[in-house]
Enzyme design. Structure first.
Site, mmCIF file in Angstrom:
data_model
loop_
_atom_site.group_PDB
_atom_site.id
_atom_site.type_symbol
_atom_site.label_atom_id
_atom_site.label_comp_id
_atom_site.label_asym_id
_atom_site.label_seq_id
_atom_site.Cartn_x
_atom_site.Cartn_y
_atom_site.Cartn_z
ATOM 1 N N GLU A 1 11.494 25.267 51.241
ATOM 2 C CA GLU A 1 12.154 26.223 50.342
ATOM 3 C C GLU A 1 13.637 25.903 50.256
ATOM 4 O O GLU A 1 14.328 25.847 51.274
ATOM 5 C CB GLU A 1 11.929 27.645 50.873
ATOM 6 C CG GLU A 1 12.786 28.715 50.222
ATOM 7 C CD GLU A 1 12.682 28.767 48.695
ATOM 8 O OE1 GLU A 1 11.568 28.881 48.180
ATOM 9 O OE2 GLU A 1 13.740 28.682 48.032
ATOM 10 N N THR B 1 9.192 43.557 40.384
ATOM 11 C CA THR B 1 8.932 44.986 40.206
ATOM 12 C C THR B 1 7.516 45.359 40.647
ATOM 13 O O THR B 1 7.163 46.527 40.666
ATOM 14 C CB THR B 1 9.148 45.359 38.723
ATOM 15 O OG1 THR B 1 10.334 44.709 38.276
ATOM 16 C CG2 THR B 1 9.336 46.833 38.524
ATOM 17 N N ALA C 1 4.536 44.955 39.230
ATOM 18 C CA ALA C 1 3.511 45.363 38.265
ATOM 19 C C ALA C 1 2.460 44.257 38.193
ATOM 20 O O ALA C 1 2.813 43.091 37.979
ATOM 21 C CB ALA C 1 4.147 45.568 36.892
ATOM 22 N N VAL D 1 13.438 19.980 48.048
ATOM 23 C CA VAL D 1 12.569 18.814 47.840
ATOM 24 C C VAL D 1 13.145 18.012 46.678
ATOM 25 O O VAL D 1 13.290 18.522 45.567
ATOM 26 C CB VAL D 1 11.114 19.239 47.569
ATOM 27 C CG1 VAL D 1 10.245 18.016 47.310
ATOM 28 C CG2 VAL D 1 10.581 20.030 48.757
ATOM 29 N N HIS E 1 9.386 35.918 32.895
ATOM 30 C CA HIS E 1 7.999 35.437 33.000
ATOM 31 C C HIS E 1 7.841 34.225 32.085
ATOM 32 O O HIS E 1 7.522 34.372 30.912
ATOM 33 C CB HIS E 1 7.019 36.543 32.579
ATOM 34 C CG HIS E 1 7.169 37.796 33.382
ATOM 35 N ND1 HIS E 1 6.908 39.045 32.873
ATOM 36 C CD2 HIS E 1 7.561 37.986 34.672
ATOM 37 C CE1 HIS E 1 7.118 39.960 33.813
ATOM 38 N NE2 HIS E 1 7.528 39.340 34.910
HETATM 39 P P1 FAD Z 1 9.040 31.877 42.584
HETATM 40 O O1 FAD Z 1 8.701 33.211 43.120
HETATM 41 O O2 FAD Z 1 9.982 31.747 41.500
HETATM 42 O O3 FAD Z 1 9.345 30.920 43.784
HETATM 43 C C1 FAD Z 1 9.694 29.575 43.603
HETATM 44 C C2 FAD Z 1 10.558 29.119 44.757
HETATM 45 O O4 FAD Z 1 10.666 27.701 44.685
HETATM 46 C C3 FAD Z 1 11.985 29.659 44.755
HETATM 47 O O5 FAD Z 1 12.258 30.365 45.949
HETATM 48 C C4 FAD Z 1 12.853 28.407 44.659
HETATM 49 O O6 FAD Z 1 14.051 28.477 45.417
HETATM 50 C C5 FAD Z 1 11.938 27.329 45.194
HETATM 51 N N1 FAD Z 1 12.277 25.980 44.707
HETATM 52 C C6 FAD Z 1 12.574 25.590 43.452
HETATM 53 N N2 FAD Z 1 12.797 24.272 43.409
HETATM 54 C C7 FAD Z 1 12.649 23.794 44.658
HETATM 55 C C8 FAD Z 1 12.744 22.512 45.242
HETATM 56 N N3 FAD Z 1 12.998 21.405 44.511
HETATM 57 N N4 FAD Z 1 12.592 22.403 46.594
HETATM 58 C C9 FAD Z 1 12.287 23.498 47.356
HETATM 59 N N5 FAD Z 1 12.181 24.736 46.840
HETATM 60 C C10 FAD Z 1 12.332 24.887 45.496
HETATM 61 N N6 FAD Z 1 6.021 39.456 37.891
HETATM 62 C C11 FAD Z 1 5.003 40.332 37.740
HETATM 63 O O7 FAD Z 1 3.855 39.918 37.585
HETATM 64 N N7 FAD Z 1 5.211 41.674 37.769
HETATM 65 C C12 FAD Z 1 6.456 42.202 37.876
HETATM 66 O O8 FAD Z 1 6.609 43.428 37.901
HETATM 67 C C13 FAD Z 1 7.554 41.315 37.981
HETATM 68 N N8 FAD Z 1 8.800 41.782 38.062
HETATM 69 C C14 FAD Z 1 9.833 40.918 38.272
HETATM 70 C C15 FAD Z 1 11.125 41.440 38.427
HETATM 71 C C16 FAD Z 1 12.173 40.589 38.754
HETATM 72 C C17 FAD Z 1 13.555 41.172 38.944
HETATM 73 C C18 FAD Z 1 11.939 39.197 38.905
HETATM 74 C C19 FAD Z 1 13.057 38.277 39.283
HETATM 75 C C20 FAD Z 1 10.668 38.667 38.706
HETATM 76 C C21 FAD Z 1 9.612 39.518 38.374
HETATM 77 N N9 FAD Z 1 8.316 39.048 38.201
HETATM 78 C C22 FAD Z 1 7.281 39.922 38.020
HETATM 79 C C23 FAD Z 1 8.010 37.609 38.241
HETATM 80 C C24 FAD Z 1 7.437 37.208 39.592
HETATM 81 O O9 FAD Z 1 8.320 37.489 40.618
HETATM 82 C C25 FAD Z 1 7.072 35.734 39.508
HETATM 83 O O10 FAD Z 1 6.015 35.624 38.562
HETATM 84 C C26 FAD Z 1 6.593 35.135 40.811
HETATM 85 O O11 FAD Z 1 7.514 35.316 41.837
HETATM 86 C C27 FAD Z 1 6.324 33.639 40.618
HETATM 87 O O12 FAD Z 1 5.936 33.096 41.850
HETATM 88 P P2 FAD Z 1 6.110 31.559 42.180
HETATM 89 O O13 FAD Z 1 5.693 31.414 43.592
HETATM 90 O O14 FAD Z 1 5.421 30.747 41.157
HETATM 91 O O15 FAD Z 1 7.650 31.234 41.972
#
Ligand code: FAD
Length: 525
Positions: free
Chosen positions: A36, A128, A130, A239, A457
Site C-alpha cells: 500500500e 459512505t 451505501a 509498487v 465511482h
Molecule cells: P481503493 O479503496 O481506492 O484503494 C486503492 C488503494 O490502492 C489506495 O489506498 C491507494 O493508495 C493504493 N495504491 C494506488 N496505487 C498504488 C501503487 N502503485 N502501489 C501501492 N498502492 C497503490 N462506494 C460505495 O459503493 N458506496 C458508498 O457509499 C461510497 N461512498 C464513498 C464516499 C467517499 C467519500 C469515497 C472517497 C468513496 C466512496 N465510495 C463508495 C467508493 C468506495 O470507497 C470505492 O468504490 C472502494 O473503496 C474501491 O475499492 P478499491 O479497493 O478498488 O480501491
C-alpha cells in the site's frame, strides 16, 4: 510454483482485502503480501475514519490520506516537496484530487473532481457505506443469475450488510411515505421507495459502527489467528512495476517511500487493486498495454439538492414524542451526520436512475439565522439522483511515456465528454429531483449537477468481459493473456451504472479470488 504460494496484492482497499481474505481462507499454506502506497491512519488497519469519535483525530486521519494534498503531513509520506499545492479547490475529506494543480499533477480538465485516497484501507476508510445491488442492465451479462446471487450475497456478508439500517426511525419512515405518495404508482413491483442497504454493525445505543476495509480483512488483522500469521501488510510501499514475461507475472518492484529504497517482491500471482486510474497506470508502467486499457471510462453523474422537511406534512406522520425521542437518540452520537437513508432504486425502462435520500438534523452548510428553515425541528434531507454514463471508447485515461506524476509514475490525462444521451437523462433526473423536493418540503439548495468526477465511482478503465478487443480482463478478472495476473476494482464494471459500485466490485472480486485460488490450488496438486 511453490508449495506455499505467495500472492502480492497491490492496494489495500476493499477489493485488495477481498482477495487477501478469500485466498488465505481457501489456500491453507498461502501467504499474502499486501502493498500500500499510503500510510496506516487508524489503529485498526483500514477502519472507517467515521468511527473515530475525537474530531481532531478524525481530521488528522483524513488529512494523512490525502497524498499530495496531505498538508503538513506530506513530507512524512515520502511525497516530494515539489508537489506542494496550497489554496486549491480540494476534494472530499480523506481524498485528494488527481488534477491537484501542483507539480506532477494529472490532467483532468473535463473530469475535474476526480479524486482518490492514499492510505491503508483506501477509499474504504472514507466511504459512505451505501451498498445497493445492481439491477437490470447494470448487472454483468456474462455471469448467470444463480452464481451472481451467491457472489453478491458473499460480498454483502464480507461488508456486513444491513438492509434495514435506521428502519426504526419514524422520520425516515415518514420520508418514505411522502416519496411513495409522489412516485409509488410509477415504480415497478420490488423497485419502489425503500431503505438503502448500508455496510456496518448497529450498536446497542442506536449508532452504527461503519464498515471499513478492516471489516473485509476480518481474521487477517485479528492477532493470533492462522490467517493473520500468513498475512503481511506493508504501508508506505509504492509498487512501481510488475515484473513479467508477457504471460506470467514474477512479482513486483516496490519502493519504500520512507527510505526510497527499491526491492523486488517475488510472487506466484499478482493482484492489482489500486483504483480505476492507478491500476491501469501500473499496468502501463509495466509494459502491459492492451488496447482497451484505460478506455470506456464511466461514472454516474450526480444531481443533488438539500430540502428542509415540511413541518405540516411531517407532523401528520410523526408525533411530537416520536420526534423528540429520535432527536434525543441522535444527540448521543452527534459526530455522525446521517440519521436515516432511503432510496428509489434503478429500474428499467421507466426509472433508469438511482435516488438516495439522506436525513440529517442539520443542513450540510450553515443557514443564515433569519432563514425560514434555520430553526426547523424537522431537519433536512440531502438528496441526489445518480444518472448513468454510457460506455464509449472515446472516454478514458491515457498515459505518458515522457511525463511523470508526483510519484514518478507515468502521468495521465483524462478525456471525457457527456453526450446528448446523458444530457437527456440528467434533465429527466433533475425534474424528478424537483418533484421529490416539493413532495418533502422546501429547497434550501436547488437541484444542481455536480462537476464530472464528483461521484468518486470511476468504472470501465479495466473492464471485464468475454472479448479481449473490448475488455482488459477475462470473466475471472485475469488480464487477458496472463496466467497469474488479476485485476480488481470498480474499473472492471463494464456496464452503465447509476449507483454505488463497491458491492458489485467486491462480488466480481469474490469470483476472481475463487478462480485464482482454484488455479493456485490445482498447480500445487
Ligand atoms: P481503493 O479503496 O481506492 O484503494 C486503492 C488503494 O490502492 C489506495 O489506498 C491507494 O493508495 C493504493 N495504491 C494506488 N496505487 C498504488 C501503487 N502503485 N502501489 C501501492 N498502492 C497503490 N462506494 C460505495 O459503493 N458506496 C458508498 O457509499 C461510497 N461512498 C464513498 C464516499 C467517499 C467519500 C469515497 C472517497 C468513496 C466512496 N465510495 C463508495 C467508493 C468506495 O470507497 C470505492 O468504490 C472502494 O473503496 C474501491 O475499492 P478499491 O479497493 O478498488 O480501491
Amino acid at each position: 510454483m511453490s508449495e506455499t504460494p505467495t500472492i502480492a496484492v497491490v492496494g489495500s482497499g476493499p477489493i485488495g482485502a477481498t482477495y487477501a481474505r478469500l485466498l488465505l481462507e481457501a489456500l491453507p499454506a498461502a501467504r499474502v503480501i499486501m502493498l500500500e502506497a499510503g500510510p496506516q491512519v487508524t489503529d485498526r488497519p483500514g477502519e472507517s475514519v467515521r468511527n473515530i469519535a475525537d474530531p481532531v483525530e478524525k481530521a488528522r486521519a483524513r488529512e494523512r490520506s490525502q497524498g499530495p494534498q496531505a498538508g503538513e503531513f506530506r513530507a512524512s509520506l515520502g511525497i516530494p516537496a515539489g508537489a506542494v499545492v496550497e489554496g486549491m479547490f480540494t476534494a472530499r475529506q480523506g481524498t485528494h484530487l488527481l488534477d491537484f494543480g501542483g507539480e506532477g499533477s494529472a490532467h483532468a480538465g473535463n473530469f475535474p473532481a476526480a479524486a482518490a485516497a492514499s492510505n491503508v484501507g483506501g477509499q474504504g476508510s472514507h466511504w459512505t457505506c451505501a451498498i445497493p445491488r445492481p439491477a437490470f442492465s447494470e448487472k454483468l451479462d456474462f455471469i448467470a443469475d444463480d452464481e451472481w446471487e451467491d457472489l453478491i450475497s458473499t460480498a454483502e456478508a464480507l461488508l456486513h450488510k444491513q438492509s434495514a439500517a435506521f428502519s426504526d426511525s419514524p422520520v425516515g419512515a415518514a420520508i418514505r411515505t411522502l416519496l411513495d405518495r409522489e412516485f409509488g404508482a410509477e415504480l415497478p413491483e420490488g423497485y419502489g421507495v425503500s431503505t438503502l442497504p448500508v455496510a456496518g454493525d448497529p450498536q446497542n445505543d442506536g449508532s452504527m459502527r461503519w464498515a471499513g476495509t478492516d471489516t473485509v480483512l476480518g481474521p487477517l488483522i485479528e492477532p493470533g489467528t492462522d490467517a493473520a500469521g500468513r498475512f503481511e501488510l506493508r504501508e508506505l510501499t509504492l509498487v512501481r512495476r510488475i515484473e513479467h514475461d508477457g504471460a506470467r507475472a514474477r512479482g513486483v518492484v516496490v519502493e519504500d517511500l520512507r527510505t526510497h529504497e527499491e526491492s523486488f517482491v517475488e510472487a506466484d500471482a499478482v493482484v492489482v487493486a489500486a483504483d480505476a486510474f492507478r491500476s491501469p497506470q501500473l499496468l502501463w508502467a509495466s509494459g502491459i498495454r492492451p488496447a482497451p486499457l484505460g478506455r470506456y471510462l464511466t461514472e454516474h453523474h450526480v444531481v443533488i439538492s438539500t430540502v428542509a422537511l415540511d413541518a405540516d406534512r411531517m407532523s401528520e406522520l410523526v408525533s411530537d414524542e416520536e420526534l423528540e425521542a429520535e432527536l434525543a437518540r441522535r444527540a448521543k452520537n452527534p459526530a455522525d451526520p446521517v440519521a436515516a437513508v432511503n432510496r428509489i432504486p434503478f429500474s428499467e425502462p421507466e426509472h433508469p436512475y438511482s435516488a438516495q435520500v439522506m436525513y440529517a438534523e442539520s443542513p450540510p452548510f450553515p443557514l443564515p439565522a433569519d432563514h425560514p428553515a434555520a430553526s426547523s425541528r424537522w431537519g433536512f434531507v440531502n438528496m441526489g439522483y445518480g444518472v448513468r454514463k454510457f460506455p464509449r471508447i472515446e472516454d478514458g485515461v491515457t498515459f505518458s511515456d515522457v511525463e511523470v506524476d508526483y510519484r514518478g509514475m507515468p502521468n495521465f490525462t483524462i478525456e471525457y465528454d457527456l453526450t446528448e444521451r446523458e444530457e437527456k437523462e440528467i434533465a429527466e433526473a433533475t425534474e424528478r429531483l424537483r418533484r421529490a423536493g416539493r413532495a418533502l418540503g422546501t429547497f434550501v439548495a436547488e437541484p444542481r449537477l455536480l462537476p464530472n468526477g464528483s461521484s468518486l465511482h470511476y468504472m470501465g478503465t479495466m473492464r471485464a468481459g468475454t472479448d479481449p478487443s473490448t475488455s482488459v480482463a477475462d470473466p475471472f478478472s485475469r488480464v487477458w493473456g496472463f496466467e497469474n495476473l488479476v485485476v480488481g476494482g470498480n474499473a472492471l464494471i463494464p456496464t452503465a451504472n447509476t449507483m454505488n459500485p463497491t458491492l458489485t466490485s467486491v462480488a466480481i472480486a469474490v469470483r476472481g479470488a475463487r478462480g485464482l485460488a482454484r488455479r493456485l490450488g490445482d498447480v500445487r496438486r
